[in-house]
Motif scaffolding. Sequence first.
Motif, PDB file in Angstrom:
ATOM      1  N   PHE A 105       0.839  -1.191   0.000  1.00  0.00           N
ATOM      2  CA  PHE A 105       0.000   0.000   0.000  1.00  0.00           C
ATOM      3  C   PHE A 105       0.879   1.248   0.000  1.00  0.00           C
ATOM      4  O   PHE A 105       0.765   2.124   0.845  1.00  0.00           O
ATOM      5  N   SER A 106       1.756   1.284  -0.976  1.00  0.00           N
ATOM      6  CA  SER A 106       2.653   2.429  -1.162  1.00  0.00           C
ATOM      7  C   SER A 106       2.460   2.980  -2.574  1.00  0.00           C
ATOM      8  O   SER A 106       1.738   2.418  -3.395  1.00  0.00           O
ATOM      9  N   GLU A 107       3.114   4.084  -2.822  1.00  0.00           N
ATOM     10  CA  GLU A 107       2.968   4.779  -4.105  1.00  0.00           C
ATOM     11  C   GLU A 107       3.288   3.876  -5.292  1.00  0.00           C
ATOM     12  O   GLU A 107       2.683   3.999  -6.368  1.00  0.00           O
ATOM     13  N   GLU A 108       4.195   2.965  -5.111  1.00  0.00           N
ATOM     14  CA  GLU A 108       4.621   2.087  -6.200  1.00  0.00           C
ATOM     15  C   GLU A 108       3.466   1.270  -6.771  1.00  0.00           C
ATOM     16  O   GLU A 108       3.459   0.934  -7.959  1.00  0.00           O
ATOM     17  N   PHE A 109       2.477   0.967  -5.941  1.00  0.00           N
ATOM     18  CA  PHE A 109       1.389   0.082  -6.351  1.00  0.00           C
ATOM     19  C   PHE A 109       0.094   0.839  -6.646  1.00  0.00           C
ATOM     20  O   PHE A 109      -0.928   0.222  -6.937  1.00  0.00           O
ATOM     21  N   LEU A 110       0.130   2.155  -6.578  1.00  0.00           N
ATOM     22  CA  LEU A 110      -1.068   2.976  -6.783  1.00  0.00           C
ATOM     23  C   LEU A 110      -1.253   3.290  -8.265  1.00  0.00           C
ATOM     24  O   LEU A 110      -0.303   3.669  -8.959  1.00  0.00           O
ATOM     25  N   LEU A 111      -2.478   3.134  -8.736  1.00  0.00           N
ATOM     26  CA  LEU A 111      -2.819   3.473 -10.127  1.00  0.00           C
ATOM     27  C   LEU A 111      -3.764   4.664 -10.118  1.00  0.00           C
ATOM     28  O   LEU A 111      -4.977   4.510  -9.911  1.00  0.00           O
ATOM     29  N   PRO A 112      -3.256   5.880 -10.308  1.00  0.00           N
ATOM     30  CA  PRO A 112      -4.119   7.057 -10.289  1.00  0.00           C
ATOM     31  C   PRO A 112      -5.059   7.065 -11.491  1.00  0.00           C
ATOM     32  O   PRO A 112      -4.648   6.765 -12.609  1.00  0.00           O
ATOM     33  N   ARG A 113      -6.312   7.408 -11.254  1.00  0.00           N
ATOM     34  CA  ARG A 113      -7.290   7.609 -12.313  1.00  0.00           C
ATOM     35  C   ARG A 113      -7.520   9.114 -12.476  1.00  0.00           C
ATOM     36  O   ARG A 113      -6.882   9.920 -11.810  1.00  0.00           O
ATOM     37  N   PRO A 114      -8.396   9.544 -13.386  1.00  0.00           N
ATOM     38  CA  PRO A 114      -8.444  10.967 -13.758  1.00  0.00           C
ATOM     39  C   PRO A 114      -8.539  11.970 -12.609  1.00  0.00           C
ATOM     40  O   PRO A 114      -7.826  12.981 -12.614  1.00  0.00           O
ATOM     41  N   LEU A 115      -9.410  11.741 -11.624  1.00  0.00           N
ATOM     42  CA  LEU A 115      -9.565  12.743 -10.564  1.00  0.00           C
ATOM     43  C   LEU A 115      -8.298  12.898  -9.747  1.00  0.00           C
ATOM     44  O   LEU A 115      -7.846  14.019  -9.478  1.00  0.00           O
ATOM     45  N   LEU A 116      -7.686  11.800  -9.344  1.00  0.00           N
ATOM     46  CA  LEU A 116      -6.452  11.882  -8.574  1.00  0.00           C
ATOM     47  C   LEU A 116      -5.317  12.435  -9.426  1.00  0.00           C
ATOM     48  O   LEU A 116      -4.491  13.227  -8.945  1.00  0.00           O
ATOM     49  N   THR A 117      -5.272  12.049 -10.687  1.00  0.00           N
ATOM     50  CA  THR A 117      -4.232  12.568 -11.585  1.00  0.00           C
ATOM     51  C   THR A 117      -4.302  14.085 -11.679  1.00  0.00           C
ATOM     52  O   THR A 117      -3.278  14.776 -11.614  1.00  0.00           O
ATOM     53  N   ALA A 118      -5.517  14.620 -11.810  1.00  0.00           N
ATOM     54  CA  ALA A 118      -5.679  16.072 -11.939  1.00  0.00           C
ATOM     55  C   ALA A 118      -5.334  16.788 -10.642  1.00  0.00           C
ATOM     56  O   ALA A 118      -4.700  17.849 -10.656  1.00  0.00           O
ATOM     57  N   ILE A 119      -5.736  16.209  -9.511  1.00  0.00           N
ATOM     58  CA  ILE A 119      -5.466  16.835  -8.219  1.00  0.00           C
ATOM     59  C   ILE A 119      -3.970  16.870  -7.918  1.00  0.00           C
ATOM     60  O   ILE A 119      -3.447  17.840  -7.368  1.00  0.00           O
ATOM     61  N   ARG A 120      -3.261  15.834  -8.291  1.00  0.00           N
ATOM     62  CA  ARG A 120      -1.827  15.754  -7.975  1.00  0.00           C
ATOM     63  C   ARG A 120      -0.952  16.479  -8.988  1.00  0.00           C
ATOM     64  O   ARG A 120       0.252  16.609  -8.782  1.00  0.00           O
ATOM     65  N   GLY A 121      -1.549  16.939 -10.079  1.00  0.00           N
ATOM     66  CA  GLY A 121      -0.749  17.562 -11.125  1.00  0.00           C
ATOM     67  C   GLY A 121      -0.025  18.815 -10.658  1.00  0.00           C
ATOM     68  O   GLY A 121      -0.598  19.659  -9.972  1.00  0.00           O
ATOM     69  N   GLU A 122       1.228  18.927 -11.044  1.00  0.00           N
ATOM     70  CA  GLU A 122       2.018  20.102 -10.690  1.00  0.00           C
ATOM     71  C   GLU A 122       2.115  21.089 -11.847  1.00  0.00           C
ATOM     72  O   GLU A 122       2.710  22.157 -11.706  1.00  0.00           O
ATOM     73  N   GLU A 123       1.546  20.721 -12.991  1.00  0.00           N
ATOM     74  CA  GLU A 123       1.515  21.607 -14.151  1.00  0.00           C
ATOM     75  C   GLU A 123       0.091  22.079 -14.375  1.00  0.00           C
ATOM     76  O   GLU A 123      -0.854  21.500 -13.835  1.00  0.00           O
TER      77      GLU A 123
END
Length: 286
Positions: A105-123
Motif C-alpha cells: 500500500f505504497s505509491e509504487e502500487f497505486l494506479l491514479p485515475r483521472p480525478l487523482l491525476t488532476a489533483i496531484r498535477g504540478e503543471e
Amino acid sequence: MFASVEDVSARLAETGYLASPAVATTVFLAARLGKPLLVEGPAGVGKTQLAKAVAEAARARLVRLQCYEGVDESRALYEWNHAKQLLRITAGRDEGWEQARTDIFSEEFLLPRPLLTAIRGEEPTVLLVDETDKADVEVEGLLLEVLSDFQITVPELGTVTATQRPFVVLTSNADRELSEALRRRCLFLHIGFPDEDLERRIVRLKVPGADEALVSSVVRVVGALRAMDLRKVPSVAETVDWARTLLELGAGVLDETVVRETLGVVLKHQDDILKASAKLDLAEPA
C-alpha cells in the motif's frame, strides 16, 4: 490563465473555437474565481470541445473522466495494482505480513485515475468530467469532495490536496438532473445551438473551401431542420460535416436533389429523413 474576456475569445479562436460573448465571459470568470464550470446543452454544440480548447489555449494538460452508467470510484479516483501487489506478497513471504502490507500500500502500487491525476498535477491542468449526467448519483458524491476542497483521501496514504488547482469543466446533456449540491459549487453555462451568423462563421472556419452562398444555404436548411419535431436534430458538428460533404461532391448549390441524396449526413434516423424530405422547404427566402 486569461487576462480578460477578450483574451479568452482571442485565444480560443486561435484554437479554432469561436466563443460567444457569454461563453468567453463565463470561462474567464471560472478561471479567475477558481470555480468549476458546469456546461449544459444538447449534444453536439461544442461542450467537450470547449474544455479541449481551453486546455490548448492555456497550454495546459487535459485530463478527461468519461462518465457512463456504472463508472465507479476505482475508475474515477484510483485503484491498486492487485497483480503487482500479489507478486510482492509472494516474493516477500519470508518477511512477514506486516512488512508486505506496508510495502503493497505504497505509491509504487497505486494506479491514479483521472480525478487523482488532476489533483496531484504540478503543471497547469484542465480536468474534463464529460457527460456527468450519465454517471450514477454516487459518483456525484466523489465529485463533491474534489470540487469543494480540491482534495482526495486515500486511506492508506492520507489526503492529497492540490498544490495547483485544475480548471474543471463538467459537461451534461441534461439527461438526468444533477444534484443542487453539485450545481452550487459550479458556475453554470448553457450552450445552445448558435445563431445563423455564428454558425456561418464556424462553418467557414472549419470548411475554408466552401463557397459563401453554399455555407449560407447549409446553415439555413439546418436551422429549418432544427425547427422540426425530429428524434435527433442536427448538431453544429453535423452542419460542418454536411458542408464538407457538399464541397467534396462539388455541389455549388443546395438544391432539392442534393439535399435528398445527402440528408443522411445530418439526420441519423430514417423517420427523421422521411419527415424532413416531406416538409423541408428548399426555396430561397424572399
